[in-house]
Structure formats: C-alpha cells, structure tokens
Design an enzyme around this catalytic site. Sequence first.
Site, PDB file in Angstrom:
ATOM      1  N   GLU A  39       0.810  -1.329   0.337  1.00  0.00           N
ATOM      2  CA  GLU A  39      -0.038   0.142   0.240  1.00  0.00           C
ATOM      3  C   GLU A  39       0.263   0.905  -0.092  1.00  0.00           C
ATOM      4  OE1 GLU A  39      -2.195   0.814   3.718  1.00  0.00           O
ATOM      5  OE2 GLU A  39      -4.193   0.918   2.273  1.00  0.00           O
ATOM      6  N   ARG A 113      -4.892  -3.976   0.245  1.00  0.00           N
ATOM      7  CA  ARG A 113      -6.754  -3.344   0.552  1.00  0.00           C
ATOM      8  C   ARG A 113      -6.523  -2.752  -0.404  1.00  0.00           C
ATOM      9  NH1 ARG A 113      -8.371  -2.445   5.568  1.00  0.00           N
ATOM     10  NH2 ARG A 113      -7.400  -0.966   7.621  1.00  0.00           N
TER      11      ARG A 113
HETATM   12  P1  DGT Z   1      -1.238  -3.317   8.678  1.00  0.00           P
HETATM   13  O1  DGT Z   1       0.041  -3.335   7.786  1.00  0.00           O
HETATM   14  O2  DGT Z   1      -2.151  -4.035   9.230  1.00  0.00           O
HETATM   15  O3  DGT Z   1      -0.210  -2.557  10.043  1.00  0.00           O
HETATM   16  O4  DGT Z   1      -1.738  -1.888   8.022  1.00  0.00           O
HETATM   17  P2  DGT Z   1      -0.887  -0.314   8.120  1.00  0.00           P
HETATM   18  O5  DGT Z   1      -1.875   0.069   9.348  1.00  0.00           O
HETATM   19  O6  DGT Z   1      -0.039   0.273   7.892  1.00  0.00           O
HETATM   20  O7  DGT Z   1      -2.583  -0.345   6.941  1.00  0.00           O
HETATM   21  P3  DGT Z   1      -3.644   0.646   7.128  1.00  0.00           P
HETATM   22  O8  DGT Z   1      -4.094   0.701   5.460  1.00  0.00           O
HETATM   23  O9  DGT Z   1      -4.847   0.152   7.911  1.00  0.00           O
HETATM   24  O10 DGT Z   1      -3.938   1.890   6.995  1.00  0.00           O
HETATM   25  C1  DGT Z   1      -2.561   2.778   6.760  1.00  0.00           C
HETATM   26  C2  DGT Z   1      -2.684   4.317   7.229  1.00  0.00           C
HETATM   27  O11 DGT Z   1      -3.558   4.973   7.017  1.00  0.00           O
HETATM   28  C3  DGT Z   1      -3.600   3.927   9.027  1.00  0.00           C
HETATM   29  O12 DGT Z   1      -3.734   4.903   9.883  1.00  0.00           O
HETATM   30  C4  DGT Z   1      -5.247   4.366   8.221  1.00  0.00           C
HETATM   31  C5  DGT Z   1      -5.181   4.784   6.987  1.00  0.00           C
HETATM   32  N1  DGT Z   1      -5.659   4.603   5.582  1.00  0.00           N
HETATM   33  C6  DGT Z   1      -6.077   4.207   5.358  1.00  0.00           C
HETATM   34  N2  DGT Z   1      -5.911   3.868   3.989  1.00  0.00           N
HETATM   35  C7  DGT Z   1      -7.421   4.886   4.378  1.00  0.00           C
HETATM   36  C8  DGT Z   1      -8.500   5.335   3.700  1.00  0.00           C
HETATM   37  O13 DGT Z   1      -9.060   4.866   3.063  1.00  0.00           O
HETATM   38  N3  DGT Z   1      -9.019   6.370   4.292  1.00  0.00           N
HETATM   39  C9  DGT Z   1      -8.457   6.934   6.135  1.00  0.00           C
HETATM   40  N4  DGT Z   1      -9.437   7.489   6.637  1.00  0.00           N
HETATM   41  N5  DGT Z   1      -7.655   6.212   6.518  1.00  0.00           N
HETATM   42  C10 DGT Z   1      -7.366   5.764   5.611  1.00  0.00           C
END
Ligand code: DGT
Length: 246
Positions: A39, A113
């Site tokens: 991502e 995602r």
């Molecule tokens: P992981 O590998 O499971 O630890 O995943 P993360 O937390 O690195 O990746 P992810 O997609 O859950 O989210 C990365 C950051 O970006 C997190 O602070 C949430 C935010 N985020 C990701 N996609 C979206 C989106 O479409 N909308 C909003 N508002 N926030 C998002």
Amino acid sequence: MDGISRVKRVSIEGNIAVGKSTFAKLLQNAGQNWEVTPEPVSKWQNVEEATSQIVLSPQQTTSNLLQMMYQDPKRWSYTFQTFSCMSRMRTQLQPPPAKLMQSRDTAVQVYERSIYSDRYIFALNSFELGALNSTEWAVYQDWHSFLVEQFGPKVQLEGIIYLRASPQVCMERLGKRGREEERGLQLDYLDTLHVQHENWLINKSTKVHFDHLKNLPVLVLDAGLEFEKDPEVQARLIKEVKIFFH
Ligand code: DGT
C-alpha cells in the site's frame, strides 16, 4: 486462457495495524507465484513527491495528507479518499509482472487493501462518523461506481484474505509501531472500522454495488495470533491461504 486471466487477484483486508504488511511479506516469500503490491502509505505522507507534475517553490512545504486527515477529518477526509482511491485504482490497473503470467501453477497477485475497502470500509465509515458530508459521500460513490464499471474486469478481484483480530489487539500493535500521524487514534475509531470489516466480510450486510463482489470468496484468518515472530503460526496461516487459493 491468456496469462493475465490465469493470475488471481486477491486483496488483504483488516483493521489498521492488524499486520497486513507483515503478512503480505510472508506471502511474497512463500513462493515464486506470489507477488505483493504494498500500500502506498508514503505517497499519502508526501503528496507532492508522489505526483510528478508538481514543482514546489522554495517557500512551499510538502503535504502530509495522512496527518491532515487525522488532524481535521471534516476538512480533509474527502480529499484523502480521492487520493487513496486513485492510488489504489492505479495499483489494481497495473498488469501482473511477467513472472506471474508465465507461471504454470496458480499465480496470485496480492494487494494490500483495495478500491473496495476504500469505499466499503473507510469512505463509508467516514460518512457515518460525519467526516464526509452527504454531498461528498454521494459524489464519491458516483465517481467510484463509474470508474469500477468503466474498468470492468481489470479491477475485479478473485478473493479476499481477511486478517481478523479484535480492535484491542490492533490498538496494541498500533501503539508498538508508533507511526507519528496515528498518535491521537483512539480505540473507538478502531472499533468502528472493525464493525465495517465485519459487516462487509462476515455478516455480508454492507450494501455492495458490484455483482462480482457479492459472491467473492473470503478467507478469514485469525490474526489475533501473534504471527509476526512465530514461524509455526506463520506456516499454518500460509498453508490455509495456499489451500484456499489453489
Ligand atoms: P498493517 O500492515 O495491517 O499494520 O496496516 P497499516 O495500518 O500500515 O495500513 P492501513 O491500510 O490499515 O492504514 C495505513 C494508515 O492509513 C492508517 O492510519 C489508516 C489510514 N488509511 C488507510 N486507508 C485509508 C482510507 O482509505 N481512508 C482513511 N481515512 N484512512 C486510511
């Protein structure tokens, strides 16, 4: 069948900090026939660097859209969703690498995602929390549907891996990784995202607008287990995935 249509496209979904990137790396290392596209979080942290057309003047600073969205969700959530969805759309439109197309066994392109979680997890959640108003939500849905319909099979998935864990476990992992922009995040927010994942992928109560999503195979993995450092748990989870997407 041509090379492209033999490659299965699968997205990894799950709450913030559940371990999607860690799991994606495990899959990447699990065999030649698996390719993971990470991502683009760093693009959201530095918008100008990610958009090659923009030349900054010396006085201008770069924009961290992730931080702006968390600091002022009502002002920035719509902008964030346009940018995140566009970057996800670009990722899903890229053809799979040659090694997957030439593979004789089942080849799998894995995304962290997707354009679907962009809508049915985050944009929907932002609307329900009031960070997107009803006009922004309507406009978002209009162009999202239009793009998905226009691109058709090119942006469809063949399956989803849902890394499922309690919001409490995700909160602990989020605290440990200490991403600066996420400092102010509360458990309540992870609770709401958890409900969106459950409604979409388990209860199937989210109203989805694309036929191919309605019967999409979903593999639910128990990500409450500490899989990051435990090779036995890792091997078990990877085996489940391989059997599921055989
Ligand atoms: P992981 O590998 O499971 O630890 O995943 P993360 O937390 O690195 O990746 P992810 O997609 O859950 O989210 C990365 C950051 O970006 C997190 O602070 C949430 C935010 N985020 C990701 N996609 C979206 C989106 O479409 N909308 C909003 N508002 N926030 C998002």
